[in-house]
Motif scaffolding. Sequence first.
Motif, PDB file in Angstrom:
ATOM      1  N   PRO A  34       5.807   1.631   2.259  1.00 38.37           N
ATOM      2  CA  PRO A  34       4.725   0.697   2.601  1.00 38.37           C
ATOM      3  C   PRO A  34       3.498   1.411   3.158  1.00 38.37           C
ATOM      4  CG  PRO A  34       6.510   0.529   4.193  1.00 38.37           C
ATOM      5  CD  PRO A  34       7.017   1.364   3.052  1.00 38.37           C
ATOM      6  N   GLY A  35       3.711   2.557   3.828  1.00 43.45           N
ATOM      7  CA  GLY A  35       2.559   3.318   4.319  1.00 43.45           C
ATOM      8  C   GLY A  35       1.650   3.749   3.187  1.00 43.45           C
ATOM      9  N   LEU A  36       2.242   4.276   2.120  1.00 39.85           N
ATOM     10  CA  LEU A  36       1.452   4.691   0.957  1.00 39.85           C
ATOM     11  C   LEU A  36       0.808   3.490   0.280  1.00 39.85           C
ATOM     12  CD1 LEU A  36       0.636   7.062  -0.907  1.00 39.85           C
ATOM     13  CD2 LEU A  36       2.672   6.540  -2.272  1.00 39.85           C
ATOM     14  N   ALA A  37       1.544   2.388   0.182  1.00 42.85           N
ATOM     15  CA  ALA A  37       1.001   1.185  -0.446  1.00 42.85           C
ATOM     16  C   ALA A  37      -0.216   0.662   0.302  1.00 42.85           C
ATOM     17  CB  ALA A  37       2.084   0.113  -0.529  1.00 42.85           C
ATOM     18  N   LEU A  38      -0.154   0.656   1.623  1.00 40.61           N
ATOM     19  CA  LEU A  38      -1.292   0.189   2.416  1.00 40.61           C
ATOM     20  C   LEU A  38      -2.443   1.189   2.382  1.00 40.61           C
ATOM     21  CD1 LEU A  38       0.542  -1.279   5.542  1.00 40.61           C
ATOM     22  CD2 LEU A  38      -0.476  -2.535   3.642  1.00 40.61           C
ATOM     23  N   PHE A  39      -2.121   2.475   2.448  1.00 36.24           N
ATOM     24  CA  PHE A  39      -3.148   3.515   2.405  1.00 36.24           C
ATOM     25  C   PHE A  39      -3.939   3.427   1.097  1.00 36.24           C
ATOM     26  CE2 PHE A  39      -4.277   8.027   1.422  1.00 36.24           C
ATOM     27  CZ  PHE A  39      -5.152   8.236   2.478  1.00 36.24           C
ATOM     28  N   TYR A  40      -3.234   3.366  -0.012  1.00 35.09           N
ATOM     29  CA  TYR A  40      -3.892   3.223  -1.309  1.00 35.09           C
ATOM     30  C   TYR A  40      -4.528   1.838  -1.466  1.00 35.09           C
ATOM     31  CZ  TYR A  40      -2.050   7.540  -3.498  1.00 35.09           C
ATOM     32  OH  TYR A  40      -1.799   8.830  -3.854  1.00 35.09           O
ATOM     33  N   GLY A  41      -3.787   0.805  -1.058  1.00 34.15           N
ATOM     34  CA  GLY A  41      -4.272  -0.560  -1.251  1.00 34.15           C
ATOM     35  C   GLY A  41      -5.576  -0.835  -0.537  1.00 34.15           C
ATOM     36  N   GLY A  42      -5.747  -0.304   0.661  1.00 27.86           N
ATOM     37  CA  GLY A  42      -6.986  -0.524   1.389  1.00 27.86           C
ATOM     38  C   GLY A  42      -8.184   0.163   0.778  1.00 27.86           C
ATOM     39  N   MET A  43      -7.934   1.223  -0.012  1.00 22.35           N
ATOM     40  CA  MET A  43      -9.036   1.994  -0.580  1.00 22.35           C
ATOM     41  C   MET A  43      -9.570   1.430  -1.898  1.00 22.35           C
ATOM     42  SD  MET A  43      -8.521   6.035   0.215  1.00 22.35           S
ATOM     43  CE  MET A  43      -6.801   6.255  -0.176  1.00 22.35           C
ATOM     44  N   VAL A  44      -8.846   0.507  -2.514  1.00 15.30           N
ATOM     45  CA  VAL A  44      -9.336  -0.068  -3.768  1.00 15.30           C
ATOM     46  C   VAL A  44     -10.088  -1.359  -3.480  1.00 15.30           C
ATOM     47  CG1 VAL A  44      -7.489   0.983  -5.127  1.00 15.30           C
ATOM     48  CG2 VAL A  44      -7.164  -1.308  -4.189  1.00 15.30           C
ATOM     49  N   ALA A  45     -10.657  -1.951  -4.520  1.00 14.63           N
ATOM     50  CA  ALA A  45     -11.356  -3.223  -4.375  1.00 14.63           C
ATOM     51  C   ALA A  45     -10.360  -4.349  -4.114  1.00 14.63           C
ATOM     52  CB  ALA A  45     -12.160  -3.515  -5.640  1.00 14.63           C
ATOM     53  N   ALA A  46     -10.836  -5.445  -3.532  1.00  7.58           N
ATOM     54  CA  ALA A  46      -9.964  -6.571  -3.209  1.00  7.58           C
ATOM     55  C   ALA A  46      -9.277  -7.131  -4.448  1.00  7.58           C
ATOM     56  CB  ALA A  46     -10.769  -7.661  -2.511  1.00  7.58           C
ATOM     57  N   LYS A  47      -9.921  -7.003  -5.603  1.00  8.84           N
ATOM     58  CA  LYS A  47      -9.356  -7.544  -6.844  1.00  8.84           C
ATOM     59  C   LYS A  47      -8.241  -6.670  -7.416  1.00  8.84           C
ATOM     60  CE  LYS A  47     -12.897  -5.292  -9.702  1.00  8.84           C
ATOM     61  NZ  LYS A  47     -14.021  -5.485 -10.654  1.00  8.84           N
ATOM     62  N   SER A  48      -7.968  -5.513  -6.793  1.00  5.76           N
ATOM     63  CA  SER A  48      -6.971  -4.571  -7.321  1.00  5.76           C
ATOM     64  C   SER A  48      -5.877  -4.201  -6.327  1.00  5.76           C
ATOM     65  CB  SER A  48      -7.668  -3.276  -7.770  1.00  5.76           C
ATOM     66  OG  SER A  48      -8.701  -3.528  -8.682  1.00  5.76           O
ATOM     67  N   VAL A  49      -5.926  -4.738  -5.115  1.00  4.91           N
ATOM     68  CA  VAL A  49      -5.031  -4.265  -4.062  1.00  4.91           C
ATOM     69  C   VAL A  49      -3.570  -4.585  -4.367  1.00  4.91           C
ATOM     70  CG1 VAL A  49      -5.511  -6.344  -2.675  1.00  4.91           C
ATOM     71  CG2 VAL A  49      -4.528  -4.329  -1.588  1.00  4.91           C
ATOM     72  N   LEU A  50      -3.284  -5.759  -4.913  1.00  2.70           N
ATOM     73  CA  LEU A  50      -1.897  -6.103  -5.201  1.00  2.70           C
ATOM     74  C   LEU A  50      -1.327  -5.227  -6.309  1.00  2.70           C
ATOM     75  CD1 LEU A  50      -1.886 -10.010  -4.996  1.00  2.70           C
ATOM     76  CD2 LEU A  50      -1.087  -8.359  -3.305  1.00  2.70           C
ATOM     77  N   ASN A  51      -2.146  -4.915  -7.303  1.00  2.00           N
ATOM     78  CA  ASN A  51      -1.696  -4.038  -8.374  1.00  2.00           C
ATOM     79  C   ASN A  51      -1.349  -2.659  -7.842  1.00  2.00           C
ATOM     80  OD1 ASN A  51      -2.999  -1.909 -10.690  1.00  2.00           O
ATOM     81  ND2 ASN A  51      -1.438  -3.350 -11.372  1.00  2.00           N
ATOM     82  N   MET A  52      -2.157  -2.157  -6.902  1.00  2.00           N
ATOM     83  CA  MET A  52      -1.873  -0.853  -6.312  1.00  2.00           C
ATOM     84  C   MET A  52      -0.558  -0.882  -5.534  1.00  2.00           C
ATOM     85  SD  MET A  52      -2.510   2.258  -5.894  1.00  2.00           S
ATOM     86  CE  MET A  52      -3.976   2.171  -6.936  1.00  2.00           C
ATOM     87  N   ILE A  53      -0.335  -1.941  -4.772  1.00  2.00           N
ATOM     88  CA  ILE A  53       0.909  -2.074  -4.024  1.00  2.00           C
ATOM     89  C   ILE A  53       2.091  -2.218  -4.979  1.00  2.00           C
ATOM     90  CG2 ILE A  53       2.182  -3.612  -2.464  1.00  2.00           C
ATOM     91  CD1 ILE A  53      -0.515  -4.157  -1.052  1.00  2.00           C
ATOM     92  N   MET A  54       1.908  -2.984  -6.043  1.00  4.81           N
ATOM     93  CA  MET A  54       2.973  -3.168  -7.033  1.00  4.81           C
ATOM     94  C   MET A  54       3.307  -1.856  -7.751  1.00  4.81           C
ATOM     95  SD  MET A  54       4.474  -6.113  -7.418  1.00  4.81           S
ATOM     96  CE  MET A  54       4.913  -6.234  -9.151  1.00  4.81           C
ATOM     97  N   MET A  55       2.305  -1.060  -8.082  1.00  2.00           N
ATOM     98  CA  MET A  55       2.593   0.219  -8.731  1.00  2.00           C
ATOM     99  C   MET A  55       3.379   1.138  -7.794  1.00  2.00           C
ATOM    100  SD  MET A  55      -0.472   1.347 -11.294  1.00  2.00           S
ATOM    101  CE  MET A  55      -1.829   1.426 -10.126  1.00  2.00           C
ATOM    102  N   THR A  56       3.052   1.103  -6.518  1.00  2.00           N
ATOM    103  CA  THR A  56       3.771   1.932  -5.548  1.00  2.00           C
ATOM    104  C   THR A  56       5.229   1.501  -5.431  1.00  2.00           C
ATOM    105  OG1 THR A  56       1.717   2.277  -4.291  1.00  2.00           O
ATOM    106  CG2 THR A  56       3.800   2.729  -3.162  1.00  2.00           C
ATOM    107  N   PHE A  57       5.439   0.220  -5.155  1.00  2.00           N
ATOM    108  CA  PHE A  57       6.801  -0.272  -4.995  1.00  2.00           C
ATOM    109  C   PHE A  57       7.571  -0.245  -6.314  1.00  2.00           C
ATOM    110  CE2 PHE A  57       5.330  -1.758  -0.917  1.00  2.00           C
ATOM    111  CZ  PHE A  57       6.470  -1.819  -0.133  1.00  2.00           C
ATOM    112  N   GLY A  58       6.894  -0.536  -7.426  1.00  2.00           N
ATOM    113  CA  GLY A  58       7.563  -0.534  -8.721  1.00  2.00           C
ATOM    114  C   GLY A  58       8.106   0.832  -9.094  1.00  2.00           C
ATOM    115  N   SER A  59       7.311   1.872  -8.850  1.00  4.43           N
ATOM    116  CA  SER A  59       7.770   3.220  -9.167  1.00  4.43           C
ATOM    117  C   SER A  59       8.937   3.627  -8.284  1.00  4.43           C
ATOM    118  CB  SER A  59       6.618   4.226  -9.039  1.00  4.43           C
ATOM    119  OG  SER A  59       6.079   4.218  -7.734  1.00  4.43           O
TER     120      SER A  59
END
Length: 424
Positions: free
Chosen positions: A13-38
Amino acid sequence: MLASTALVCLMVPGLALFYGGMVAAKSVLNMIMMTFGSVALVGCIWVVYGYSASFGDSIGGAGILGDVTEYFGLSGVMKDDPKAVIPLSVFAAFQALFAALTAALICGAISDRIKFGAWMAFTGIWVTLVYLPVAHWVFAFDGENVVGGWIVNKLGAIDFAGGTAVHINSGAAALAVILVLGKRIGWQKGAKNGERPHNLPLVMLGAGLLWFGWFGFNGGSALTSSNAASVVVLNTFTATCSAMLGWLVVEKLRDGHPTSLGAASGAIAGLVAITPSCGAVSPLGALALGAIGGAVCALAVGLKYKFGYDDSLDVVGIHLVGGVTGTLLVGILGTADAPNGVDGLLYGGGLSLLGKQAVGAFAVLAYSFGMTWLIAKVLDKTMGLRVRPEVEQEGVDVHLHAESAYDLTHSPTTAPTPEPAAAG
């Protein structure tokens, strides 16, 4: 080791939040999903054949790949071995998270523009063909009637917790995928007009969780609660502090302001740089190494504008450059007083260790980059990697996952009552 495994799990979750906060609001869930999915996919692969390919007896004694049948399905790890320092099951779980996080690191470089299905397919193939062999090279020590990997045993390079297998590996892979996938719409060479971070407090929170979990990542790699683990934890903390300051100094001199994004990025750069060297340097050496790593990575993130590759969240600038920096500095700052017990150039050890570090680092870099480029190219030609332009522009969260991270509009359930007409 159980505690260290739990700490490393918190890095997900640390990586998901770190990456998720750096993208646009329209992409944050996708970034979190890619992290957890992998992480989910790699965890399954690890049980079936991943652990065996990484830590099984080397096929033919060449140190290239472990025997995938030796621990197939991890069926043998449940037996209690009184000779084992730690149960094999907890070591397998600990190393599973290393594999999962290494794959997840790559997704930060390709945000906003890759299909989720293509990302999952890439993750499974990449872990199988790239991570598992490299992990065998770096982490599989020779044992009784067991032949391990060539970098750690035949070459004798030092990588305490994964500067090569984790950071150089993921950073080189990220660069390869970027070159196949292409730039985001609106991202131009030399123009810093990419998407701005949508939530910097999330970035800082994610960085803090990663820092916390990294004590398990590095300290747990000692495989015992000992003085060696304690020195590693101290060096990990020390290097992270100096790296954050090193990054902020570069920002202040170059841009005129030290930023919260820079502080978070500097901390991660220090953690990356100290990962291979945490058992090889003194606390003062860790201070120097962190400061160098933070400053070098702060300068390296600007290379994407010079050379025109769209590394969305600076995976190349931090993980590839930071991993190479920390791995090479072992050959300069290493001291025999540290747990690894080898002197580098500054302590009278000559150039031998530095040469071994360079061979190990660039062998992993070359293999990961070349194999990853091939994997990405084949996937792009078959199933296609990139989303449609309208999906990228409107937001991958809604199109790929039918969700939005934030409800920014209010839709009343009933129509408002019209005001009465004015008299007359």
